[in-house]
Design a protein around this motif. Structure first.
Motif, short mmCIF file in Angstrom:
data_model
loop_
_atom_site.label_atom_id
_atom_site.label_comp_id
_atom_site.label_asym_id
_atom_site.label_seq_id
_atom_site.Cartn_x
_atom_site.Cartn_y
_atom_site.Cartn_z
N PRO A 28 0.83 -1.21 0.00
CA PRO A 28 0.00 0.00 0.00
C PRO A 28 0.87 1.26 0.00
N LEU A 29 0.39 2.26 -0.72
CA LEU A 29 1.15 3.50 -0.86
C LEU A 29 0.69 4.53 0.17
N GLN A 30 1.66 5.13 0.87
CA GLN A 30 1.36 6.20 1.81
C GLN A 30 2.47 7.25 1.69
N LEU A 31 2.09 8.47 1.35
CA LEU A 31 3.05 9.53 1.07
C LEU A 31 2.83 10.73 1.98
N LEU A 32 3.92 11.39 2.32
CA LEU A 32 3.86 12.71 2.95
C LEU A 32 4.62 13.65 2.02
N THR A 33 3.94 14.67 1.51
CA THR A 33 4.55 15.53 0.50
C THR A 33 4.48 17.00 0.90
N LEU A 34 5.53 17.71 0.54
CA LEU A 34 5.60 19.15 0.74
C LEU A 34 5.89 19.80 -0.61
N HIS A 35 5.11 20.79 -0.99
CA HIS A 35 5.36 21.57 -2.20
C HIS A 35 5.50 23.03 -1.81
#
Length: 294
Positions: free
Chosen positions: A93-100
């Motif tokens: 399963p995919l779990q992401l934490l992203t900052l832009h």
């Protein structure tokens, strides 16, 4: 920039976006945007491509990508040929934490201040894609959690502190030698997406130059020139790198014979496989497996 699918925003009413997501915002597509991107892959597996480089990635990986740099993530949850699929193994399963964050919002004068030398250098180095490793990774996560719960006027100073922490650290690694983004246009992102996706779906079998050139409606000679001018290396160098990356995954995760790994990775000749593997990793396949398990 496209909206995240299934995202949960961590910071609202801010100059930057911090979000949890279970799907990447650009599905299987080479793309670029004016924001720098910090992505922490909590769980999931796939391939990351930037410039002339494609790398296998897995959970607990953190990458920083500079502004306007074409890149692509192809996660296993967006199905394509893979050892896991071949053996009916469900994708992680995919779990992401992203900052832009768009650094242009800081202004040219601010970025050229002597106090921001580290930050300016980081923005330059991030064009190559940076792997954030070891203890620095946890420091970054701590900062992101702190930003999430901070008062609105504390968020930007904390973000600048975070970027400077990354910039001054020795726990970062260049992922490519990519330098020039000026050559890239939207048509290039479309073409490279088609080339990369076809390669990742078919690397395990023979790919003829005429076949891959036809994907982007080019004759072989024009395709060879085009691909090298945009990525800095030949298509077959890229194809071999994709195959070796896949072979490394197989060697890490199963006990199949070297011959079987060779065939699964798309090599028809064991001696060629051994030679290319050592050129890319510095080790023979057997040495690589022993080193990883040790």
């Amino acid at each position: 920039m496209k909206e995240f699918f299934g995202q949960v925003l961590k910071v609202e009413n801010s100059t930057f976006t911090l979000a949890d997501a279970n799907m990447y915002h650009a599905l299987n597509s080479f793309h670029s945007h004016q924001e720098m991107e910090l992505i922490y892959i909590k769980s999931g597996e796939g391939t990351f491509s930037i410039g002339d480089t494609s790398k296998r990635i897995s959970g607990d990986t953190m990458i920083l990508i500079g502004p306007n740099v074409p890149h692509m993530f192809k996660f296993e949850t967006n199905r394509y040929y893979d050892y896991a699929m071949k053996h009916a193994k469900p994708p992680v399963p995919l779990q992401l934490l992203t900052l832009h964050f768009d650094p242009n919002k800081l202004g040219h004068d601010f970025l050229t201040l002597p106090e921001n030398r580290i930050l300016k250098n980081l923005l330059t180095e991030a064009k190559k894609g940076l792997l954030i490793d070891k203890g620095l990774k946890m420091t970054v996560v701590e900062y992101l959690l702190k930003i999430e719960t901070s008062l609105y006027y504390e968020r930007l100073p904390l973000l600048l502190q975070l970027l400077n922490k990354i910039g001054e650290s020795e726990e970062i690694l260049n992922l490519s030698d990519y330098k020039d983004t000026n050559l890239f246009k939207k048509i290039d992102e479309t073409r490279l997406t088609m080339i990369y996706l076809f390669t990742m779906d078919n690397f395990y079998k023979e790919i003829k130059l005429k076949e891959i050139a036809a994907i982007v409606h080019m004759v072989p000679n024009a395709f060879c020139y085009y691909f090298k001018s945009r990525t800095g290396r030949t298509y077959f160098d890229f194809l071999i790198a994709v195959r070796i990356e896949h072979a490394c995954k197989l060697l890490r995760e199963n006990n199949e014979s070297i011959t079987s790994v060779c065939n699964d990775a798309g090599f028809s000749n064991l001696s060629n496989f051994n030679r290319y593997f050592k050129l890319q990793t510095g080790k023979s396949p057997l040495e690589y497996r022993r080193t990883f398990r040790h």
